[in-house]
Design a protein around this motif. Structure first.
Motif, PDB file in Angstrom:
ATOM      1  N   ASP A 141       0.823  -1.213   0.000  1.00  0.00           N
ATOM      2  CA  ASP A 141       0.000   0.000   0.000  1.00  0.00           C
ATOM      3  C   ASP A 141       0.858   1.265   0.000  1.00  0.00           C
ATOM      4  OD1 ASP A 141      -2.248  -1.545   0.006  1.00  0.00           O
ATOM      5  OD2 ASP A 141      -2.719  -1.261   2.130  1.00  0.00           O
ATOM      6  N   TYR A 142       1.951   1.247   0.745  1.00  0.00           N
ATOM      7  CA  TYR A 142       2.817   2.434   0.839  1.00  0.00           C
ATOM      8  C   TYR A 142       4.273   2.134   0.528  1.00  0.00           C
ATOM      9  CZ  TYR A 142      -1.194   4.740   2.978  1.00  0.00           C
ATOM     10  OH  TYR A 142      -2.429   5.283   3.199  1.00  0.00           O
ATOM     11  N   GLY A 143       4.627   0.872   0.363  1.00  0.00           N
ATOM     12  CA  GLY A 143       5.976   0.500  -0.014  1.00  0.00           C
ATOM     13  C   GLY A 143       6.886   0.249   1.173  1.00  0.00           C
ATOM     14  N   LEU A 147       7.528   2.018   4.992  1.00  0.00           N
ATOM     15  CA  LEU A 147       7.462   1.144   6.162  1.00  0.00           C
ATOM     16  C   LEU A 147       8.671   1.371   7.064  1.00  0.00           C
ATOM     17  CD1 LEU A 147       5.923  -1.332   7.488  1.00  0.00           C
ATOM     18  CD2 LEU A 147       7.638  -2.756   6.360  1.00  0.00           C
ATOM     19  N   GLY A 148       9.874   1.435   6.452  1.00  0.00           N
ATOM     20  CA  GLY A 148      11.081   1.652   7.245  1.00  0.00           C
ATOM     21  C   GLY A 148      11.135   3.032   7.867  1.00  0.00           C
ATOM     22  N   LEU A 149      10.759   4.057   7.094  1.00  0.00           N
ATOM     23  CA  LEU A 149      10.822   5.433   7.602  1.00  0.00           C
ATOM     24  C   LEU A 149       9.736   5.718   8.634  1.00  0.00           C
ATOM     25  CD1 LEU A 149      11.550   7.426   4.309  1.00  0.00           C
ATOM     26  CD2 LEU A 149      13.154   6.856   6.149  1.00  0.00           C
ATOM     27  N   SER A 150       8.670   4.940   8.617  1.00  0.00           N
ATOM     28  CA  SER A 150       7.579   5.200   9.564  1.00  0.00           C
ATOM     29  C   SER A 150       7.986   4.908  11.001  1.00  0.00           C
ATOM     30  CB  SER A 150       6.342   4.375   9.197  1.00  0.00           C
ATOM     31  OG  SER A 150       6.605   2.984   9.242  1.00  0.00           O
ATOM     32  N   VAL A 151       9.021   4.067  11.194  1.00  0.00           N
ATOM     33  CA  VAL A 151       9.477   3.778  12.564  1.00  0.00           C
ATOM     34  C   VAL A 151      10.107   5.020  13.197  1.00  0.00           C
ATOM     35  CG1 VAL A 151      11.025   2.401  13.994  1.00  0.00           C
ATOM     36  CG2 VAL A 151       9.762   1.316  12.127  1.00  0.00           C
ATOM     37  N   TYR A 208       0.661   8.469  21.028  1.00  0.00           N
ATOM     38  CA  TYR A 208       0.705   7.176  20.350  1.00  0.00           C
ATOM     39  C   TYR A 208      -0.591   6.906  19.594  1.00  0.00           C
ATOM     40  CZ  TYR A 208       4.501   6.419  23.708  1.00  0.00           C
ATOM     41  OH  TYR A 208       5.647   6.540  24.460  1.00  0.00           O
ATOM     42  N   HIS A 209      -1.703   7.270  20.201  1.00  0.00           N
ATOM     43  CA  HIS A 209      -3.000   7.028  19.577  1.00  0.00           C
ATOM     44  C   HIS A 209      -3.270   8.030  18.459  1.00  0.00           C
ATOM     45  CE1 HIS A 209      -3.660   4.195  22.799  1.00  0.00           C
ATOM     46  NE2 HIS A 209      -3.541   5.147  23.711  1.00  0.00           N
ATOM     47  N   VAL A 210      -2.896   9.277  18.669  1.00  0.00           N
ATOM     48  CA  VAL A 210      -3.124  10.305  17.656  1.00  0.00           C
ATOM     49  C   VAL A 210      -2.418   9.955  16.348  1.00  0.00           C
ATOM     50  CG1 VAL A 210      -2.622  12.710  17.034  1.00  0.00           C
ATOM     51  CG2 VAL A 210      -3.556  12.172  19.299  1.00  0.00           C
ATOM     52  N   PHE A 211      -1.204   9.425  16.462  1.00  0.00           N
ATOM     53  CA  PHE A 211      -0.387   9.178  15.272  1.00  0.00           C
ATOM     54  C   PHE A 211      -1.135   8.361  14.227  1.00  0.00           C
ATOM     55  CE2 PHE A 211       2.650   6.976  12.634  1.00  0.00           C
ATOM     56  CZ  PHE A 211       3.607   7.944  12.362  1.00  0.00           C
ATOM     57  N   ILE A 212      -1.763   7.267  14.627  1.00  0.00           N
ATOM     58  CA  ILE A 212      -2.365   6.357  13.641  1.00  0.00           C
ATOM     59  C   ILE A 212      -3.674   6.891  13.067  1.00  0.00           C
ATOM     60  CG2 ILE A 212      -1.273   4.330  14.624  1.00  0.00           C
ATOM     61  CD1 ILE A 212      -4.012   3.626  15.897  1.00  0.00           C
ATOM     62  N   HIS A 218       1.662   0.582   9.309  1.00  0.00           N
ATOM     63  CA  HIS A 218       1.333  -0.833   9.157  1.00  0.00           C
ATOM     64  C   HIS A 218       0.814  -1.390  10.476  1.00  0.00           C
ATOM     65  CE1 HIS A 218       1.785  -5.150   8.396  1.00  0.00           C
ATOM     66  NE2 HIS A 218       1.786  -4.845   7.109  1.00  0.00           N
ATOM     67  N   ARG A 219      -0.241  -2.163  10.387  1.00  0.00           N
ATOM     68  CA  ARG A 219      -0.932  -2.653  11.585  1.00  0.00           C
ATOM     69  C   ARG A 219      -0.011  -3.492  12.482  1.00  0.00           C
ATOM     70  NH1 ARG A 219      -5.068  -3.445   9.258  1.00  0.00           N
ATOM     71  NH2 ARG A 219      -6.463  -1.926  10.227  1.00  0.00           N
ATOM     72  N   CYS A 220       0.760  -4.393  11.905  1.00  0.00           N
ATOM     73  CA  CYS A 220       1.659  -5.234  12.710  1.00  0.00           C
ATOM     74  C   CYS A 220       2.793  -4.410  13.302  1.00  0.00           C
ATOM     75  CB  CYS A 220       2.218  -6.372  11.867  1.00  0.00           C
ATOM     76  SG  CYS A 220       0.977  -7.576  11.336  1.00  0.00           S
ATOM     77  N   LEU A 221       3.279  -3.444  12.536  1.00  0.00           N
ATOM     78  CA  LEU A 221       4.342  -2.572  13.029  1.00  0.00           C
ATOM     79  C   LEU A 221       3.858  -1.753  14.215  1.00  0.00           C
ATOM     80  CD1 LEU A 221       7.195  -1.430  12.744  1.00  0.00           C
ATOM     81  CD2 LEU A 221       6.294   0.194  11.058  1.00  0.00           C
TER      82      LEU A 221
END
Length: 299
Positions: A141-143, A147-151, A208-212, A218-221
């Motif tokens: 969906d986003y590549g 995924l890596g940069l979202s951490v 933490y909640h606001v971010f998503i 990613h849900r698992c992340l």
């Protein structure tokens, strides 16, 4: 939490709810075969034997409450005990500002706080389960790059949010009511990590909640990061004052948070030191500030 609830329903809760509230109970709900309508998951139809199907909101709220209650207790006692057993320097318990029966008091404070913290957090979890968050399932969906940069993005975003929430909690008008209970632990142990006033603990979790609900993740992340941030909170409460390591001026580690408990108005950050540097509240850990020196004086 929607992923956790989905798995719990698959492997346990469908059976539990079917036993507690089977079809044909006189609850005002039609006894029919229900198809899953979750906004977050595409699954094959299943036959629900409970009068309360998976997408019935009262069932979701109760299930989320039980899952969260069990989860936070397991996480707290497992990781706090591991940190207390293998990382925490037990000599710190001889410090003159370490309270009598402090570990017991820290645990009791945490256990009192958990129920209200769960209640305050439930609206976020419920909104997540109902599909209002921006959590996604497929990496495509986003590549992989996103995924890596979202951490680091998640960590920097939440760190900055927690910095200001934490600093606000030190404002004289609300400090005594909401945050002072946590600063009862001048020399904290890992069990102090969740020993908050429940409003204090909840407010520091809000970023933490606001971010998503603002950014895709990613849900698992997200589930992994949620566990990580709780473990990090436990780790930085071990009263460690090891100094001189390479990342000391970048990472807000146990030594920095030890200074926060000792001096109150420094090192508000959670993971990094940059917000404290920008906000003028940074204090560099130094061996001369080690609370262990106070213990050695008594020897």
């Amino acid at each position: 939490m929607d992923l956790v609830l989905h798995l719990a329903d698959d492997y346990l809760l469908d059976k539990v709810w079917a036993r507690l509230l089977p079809l044909n109970d006189h609850l005002g709900l039609p006894p029919y075969a229900h198809l899953s309508t979750s906004a977050n998951f595409t699954s094959v139809p299943y036959f629900s034997q409970s009068a309360w199907p998976r997408d019935y909101i009262p069932r979701q709220i109760i299930s989320l409450s039980v899952i969260t209650f069990i989860g936070i207790h397991c996480l707290y006692f497992l990781f706090a005990w591991l940190s207390y057993r293998y990382i925490f320097n037990h000599d710190m318990m001889r410090h003159p500002r370490f309270l009598d029966n402090q570990v017991k008091q820290e645990i009791q404070c945490s256990l009192r706080a958990f129920p209200m913290m769960i209640i305050l957090t439930l609206p976020w979890f419920q909104a997540e389960v109902m599909g209002y968050s921006r959590l996604y399932d497929s990496v495509e969906d986003y590549g992989w790059l996103y995924l890596g940069l979202s951490v680091p993005f998640f960590l920097f975003f939440t760190d900055y949010g927690i910095y200001w929430v934490h600093r606000l909690l030190h404002h004289p008008s609300i400090y005594k009511t909401f945050h002072k209970p946590h600063h009862k632990w001048i020399i904290p142990t890992p069990f102090a990590s969740h020993a908050f006033h429940p409003v204090d603990g909840y407010l520091q979790s809000v970023p933490y909640h606001v971010f998503i609900f603002v950014f895709p993740l990613h849900r698992c992340l997200y589930l992994g990061l949620f566990v990580f941030v709780n473990c990090w909170s436990i780790l930085i409460h071990d009263s460690d004052m090891v100094t001189g390591h390479a990342l000391e001026k970048v990472i807000n580690g146990p030594a920095h948070h030890t200074l926060h408990h000792l001096y109150f108005t420094v090192n508000y950050g959670q993971y990094f030191t940059w917000a404290d540097r920008v906000g003028g509240s940074y204090r560099q850990p130094e061996s001369s500030l080690d609370p262990m020196l106070e213990i050695k004086k008594q020897s």
